[in-house]
Design a protein around this motif. Structure first.
Motif, PDB file in Angstrom:
ATOM      1  N   THR A  10       0.984  -1.172  -0.101  1.00  0.00           N
ATOM      2  CA  THR A  10      -0.163  -0.032   0.023  1.00  0.00           C
ATOM      3  C   THR A  10       0.691   1.166  -0.146  1.00  0.00           C
ATOM      4  OG1 THR A  10      -1.716   1.311   1.062  1.00  0.00           O
ATOM      5  CG2 THR A  10      -0.085   0.075   2.634  1.00  0.00           C
ATOM      6  N   GLY A  11       0.289   2.509  -0.515  1.00  0.00           N
ATOM      7  CA  GLY A  11       0.853   3.747  -0.604  1.00  0.00           C
ATOM      8  C   GLY A  11       0.231   4.242   0.917  1.00  0.00           C
ATOM      9  N   ASN A  12       0.376   5.794   0.900  1.00  0.00           N
ATOM     10  CA  ASN A  12       0.116   6.383   2.215  1.00  0.00           C
ATOM     11  C   ASN A  12      -1.392   7.006   1.910  1.00  0.00           C
ATOM     12  OD1 ASN A  12       2.795   6.257   3.382  1.00  0.00           O
ATOM     13  ND2 ASN A  12       3.416   7.730   1.892  1.00  0.00           N
ATOM     14  N   THR A  33       9.002   1.168   1.651  1.00  0.00           N
ATOM     15  CA  THR A  33       9.039   2.475   2.101  1.00  0.00           C
ATOM     16  C   THR A  33       8.516   3.303   1.166  1.00  0.00           C
ATOM     17  OG1 THR A  33      11.088   1.824   3.044  1.00  0.00           O
ATOM     18  CG2 THR A  33      10.764   4.237   2.453  1.00  0.00           C
ATOM     19  N   VAL A  34       7.581   4.266   1.290  1.00  0.00           N
ATOM     20  CA  VAL A  34       6.739   5.001   0.587  1.00  0.00           C
ATOM     21  C   VAL A  34       6.837   6.417   1.247  1.00  0.00           C
ATOM     22  CG1 VAL A  34       4.786   5.450  -0.802  1.00  0.00           C
ATOM     23  CG2 VAL A  34       5.109   3.220  -0.169  1.00  0.00           C
ATOM     24  N   THR A  35       7.918   7.437   0.498  1.00  0.00           N
ATOM     25  CA  THR A  35       7.941   8.615   1.440  1.00  0.00           C
ATOM     26  C   THR A  35       8.145   9.597   0.373  1.00  0.00           C
ATOM     27  OG1 THR A  35       9.165   9.638   3.277  1.00  0.00           O
ATOM     28  CG2 THR A  35      10.358   8.198   1.784  1.00  0.00           C
ATOM     29  N   SER A  36       8.752  10.828   0.818  1.00  0.00           N
ATOM     30  CA  SER A  36       8.894  11.945   0.166  1.00  0.00           C
ATOM     31  C   SER A  36      10.390  12.579   0.305  1.00  0.00           C
ATOM     32  CB  SER A  36       8.034  12.974  -0.138  1.00  0.00           C
ATOM     33  OG  SER A  36       6.588  12.675  -0.237  1.00  0.00           O
ATOM     34  N   PHE A  37      11.014  12.954  -0.779  1.00  0.00           N
ATOM     35  CA  PHE A  37      12.085  13.923  -0.570  1.00  0.00           C
ATOM     36  C   PHE A  37      11.756  15.204  -0.013  1.00  0.00           C
ATOM     37  CE2 PHE A  37      13.797  10.719  -3.656  1.00  0.00           C
ATOM     38  CZ  PHE A  37      14.854  10.106  -2.844  1.00  0.00           C
ATOM     39  N   SER A  42       8.265  11.845  -4.760  1.00  0.00           N
ATOM     40  CA  SER A  42       8.183  10.712  -4.047  1.00  0.00           C
ATOM     41  C   SER A  42       9.262   9.683  -4.256  1.00  0.00           C
ATOM     42  CB  SER A  42       6.670  10.069  -4.500  1.00  0.00           C
ATOM     43  OG  SER A  42       5.525  10.936  -4.328  1.00  0.00           O
ATOM     44  N   PHE A  43       9.480   8.885  -3.262  1.00  0.00           N
ATOM     45  CA  PHE A  43      10.297   7.678  -3.257  1.00  0.00           C
ATOM     46  C   PHE A  43       9.776   6.481  -2.741  1.00  0.00           C
ATOM     47  CE2 PHE A  43      13.551   5.088  -0.819  1.00  0.00           C
ATOM     48  CZ  PHE A  43      14.352   4.710  -2.130  1.00  0.00           C
ATOM     49  N   VAL A  44      10.089   5.222  -3.507  1.00  0.00           N
ATOM     50  CA  VAL A  44       9.441   3.972  -3.325  1.00  0.00           C
ATOM     51  C   VAL A  44      10.615   3.122  -3.192  1.00  0.00           C
ATOM     52  CG1 VAL A  44       7.901   2.185  -3.896  1.00  0.00           C
ATOM     53  CG2 VAL A  44       7.106   4.408  -4.114  1.00  0.00           C
ATOM     54  N   HIS A  68      -0.925  11.165  -4.472  1.00  0.00           N
ATOM     55  CA  HIS A  68      -1.186   9.821  -3.896  1.00  0.00           C
ATOM     56  C   HIS A  68      -1.124   9.162  -5.621  1.00  0.00           C
ATOM     57  CE1 HIS A  68      -3.152  10.672  -0.064  1.00  0.00           C
ATOM     58  NE2 HIS A  68      -1.813  10.247  -0.020  1.00  0.00           N
ATOM     59  N   LEU A  69      -1.447   9.877  -6.530  1.00  0.00           N
ATOM     60  CA  LEU A  69      -1.365   9.322  -7.777  1.00  0.00           C
ATOM     61  C   LEU A  69      -0.040   8.952  -8.335  1.00  0.00           C
ATOM     62  CD1 LEU A  69      -2.456   8.435 -10.598  1.00  0.00           C
ATOM     63  CD2 LEU A  69      -2.593  10.689 -11.437  1.00  0.00           C
ATOM     64  N   MET A  70       1.005   9.806  -7.877  1.00  0.00           N
ATOM     65  CA  MET A  70       2.299   9.472  -8.337  1.00  0.00           C
ATOM     66  C   MET A  70       2.863   8.497  -7.269  1.00  0.00           C
ATOM     67  SD  MET A  70       3.603  11.090 -10.544  1.00  0.00           S
ATOM     68  CE  MET A  70       5.323  10.697 -10.478  1.00  0.00           C
ATOM     69  N   GLU A  71       2.500   8.526  -6.143  1.00  0.00           N
ATOM     70  CA  GLU A  71       3.044   7.321  -5.419  1.00  0.00           C
ATOM     71  C   GLU A  71       2.498   5.862  -6.063  1.00  0.00           C
ATOM     72  OE1 GLU A  71       2.869   8.881  -0.663  1.00  0.00           O
ATOM     73  OE2 GLU A  71       1.586   7.331  -1.413  1.00  0.00           O
ATOM     74  N   LEU A  72       1.144   5.763  -6.643  1.00  0.00           N
ATOM     75  CA  LEU A  72       0.850   4.566  -7.300  1.00  0.00           C
ATOM     76  C   LEU A  72       1.556   4.289  -8.338  1.00  0.00           C
ATOM     77  CD1 LEU A  72      -1.369   2.524  -7.632  1.00  0.00           C
ATOM     78  CD2 LEU A  72      -2.724   3.761  -8.681  1.00  0.00           C
TER      79      LEU A  72
END
Length: 317
Positions: A10-12, A33-37, A42-44, A68-72
């Motif tokens: 899952t993402g965030n 790991t789903v986070t941001s710089f 976004s970083f996964v 959230h779209l970019m995370e996906l």
């Protein structure tokens, strides 16, 4: 060769829902790991081996939608580059769905653009729920399993004893008539509709009602509410026409501060919604129903190459 194992990540956007899904099907939530710089990128990183595995990525494209779209998209790409056997994106709420046609000059069809991005990232299959319009399934060049929240709503309505000859299901606008008709048929109820006139993106003027609601319990049904303008105006109109009670069943509630203010007016006795996106009741009559078991069962059936048709059925129907 052994069959691919089942992995869920899952993402965030809605981690609690992903955890509930995993609990319902008895598999651990995958480690990623789903986070941001600091600059917002976004970083996964997927922290376990998924080579040859059947991967499901749970992510609603809710606020903040673009993030959230970019995370996906990045999670799909990471899974593809990690040699996953199959990647199914589980999107309980599909954002940009209301931009599904060119209704004025020089505007995009963003629902199709997002579908293209998901496919280009490497998704093999889509699992989603209550799309704003059915034709969005055709925007994807990969299989789409489209579920409905109606069985979950039906169980709740049964518990509160709303199902009776005294109940009428009402669509708050013309576009929702097909959905309202399906609910009315399912519950053996009368059907009604509100004809509305939109004055701006956040303001709706309800004009008239088709059907008889006097002395009846009303269930408004819709797929999305954001400012609650359509629901509030419809509910107020129901009250003026003599409705005994007014409840609303909405699949996806992206409640803005304006929506909470409108709900405080008391025109709606209960807003029944799902946890397809995170919802805070804030002391208001908001009932959040979980779709975790519904999505979990669909994931298991997809993983086992079984039909998901049975998930559209409601007990006794």
């Amino acid at each position: 060769m052994s069959a691919p194992g089942l992995k869920v990540f899952t993402g965030n956007s809605n981690r609690p829902l992903a955890e509930q899904i995993c609990a319902s099907i008895g598999v651990p939530l995958g480690e990623a790991t789903v986070t941001s710089f600091p600059d917002g990128e976004s970083f996964v990183k997927i922290n376990e081996n998924i080579r040859g595995q059947d991967v499901f990525i749970v992510q609603s494209t809710c606020t903040p939608t673009n993030h959230h779209l970019m995370e996906l998209l990045i999670m799909i790409d990471a899974a593809r580059r990690a040699s996953a056997h199959r990647i199914t994106t589980v999107i309980p709420f599909y954002g940009y769905a209301r931009q599904d046609r060119k209704d004025q000059p020089r505007v995009p069809i963003t629902a199709k653009l997002v579908a293209n991005l998901i496919v280009a990232a490497g998704a093999n299959r889509i699992l989603t729920m209550d799309l704003h319009s059915q034709q969005i399934q055709g925007f994807f060049d990969i299989p789409v399993d489209h579920l409905f929240a109606s069985p979950v709503f039906f169980d709740h309505v049964e518990r509160i004893k709303m199902r009776s000859d005294n109940m009428v299901v009402v669509s708050p606008d013309v576009g929702g008539m097909k959905m309202a008709a399906a609910y009315a048929g399912l519950m053996g109820s009368q059907l009604g509709m509100v004809w509305k006139k939109r004055t701006s993106a956040t303001t709706v003027e309800s004009v008239n009602i088709v059907g008889d609601v006097k002395g009846r319990d009303v269930l408004l049904v819709d797929d999305i509410t954001e400012t609650a303008g359509t629901l509030m105006n419809a509910a107020k109109l129901m009250r003026e026409h003599g409705a005994l009670s007014v409840r609303a069943a909405v699949s996806h509630s992206l409640l803005s501060p304006m929506a909470y203010d409108r709900l405080k007016l008391g025109h709606i006795d209960e807003l029944i919604t799902t946890n397809s996106i995170p919802v805070e009741p804030r002391g208001l009559p908001i009932t959040v129903l979980s779709v975790a078991e519904l999505l979990g069962e669909a994931i298991l059936r997809i993983h086992n190459n079984e039909s998901v048709t049975g998930l559209f059925k409601v007990k006794g129907f």
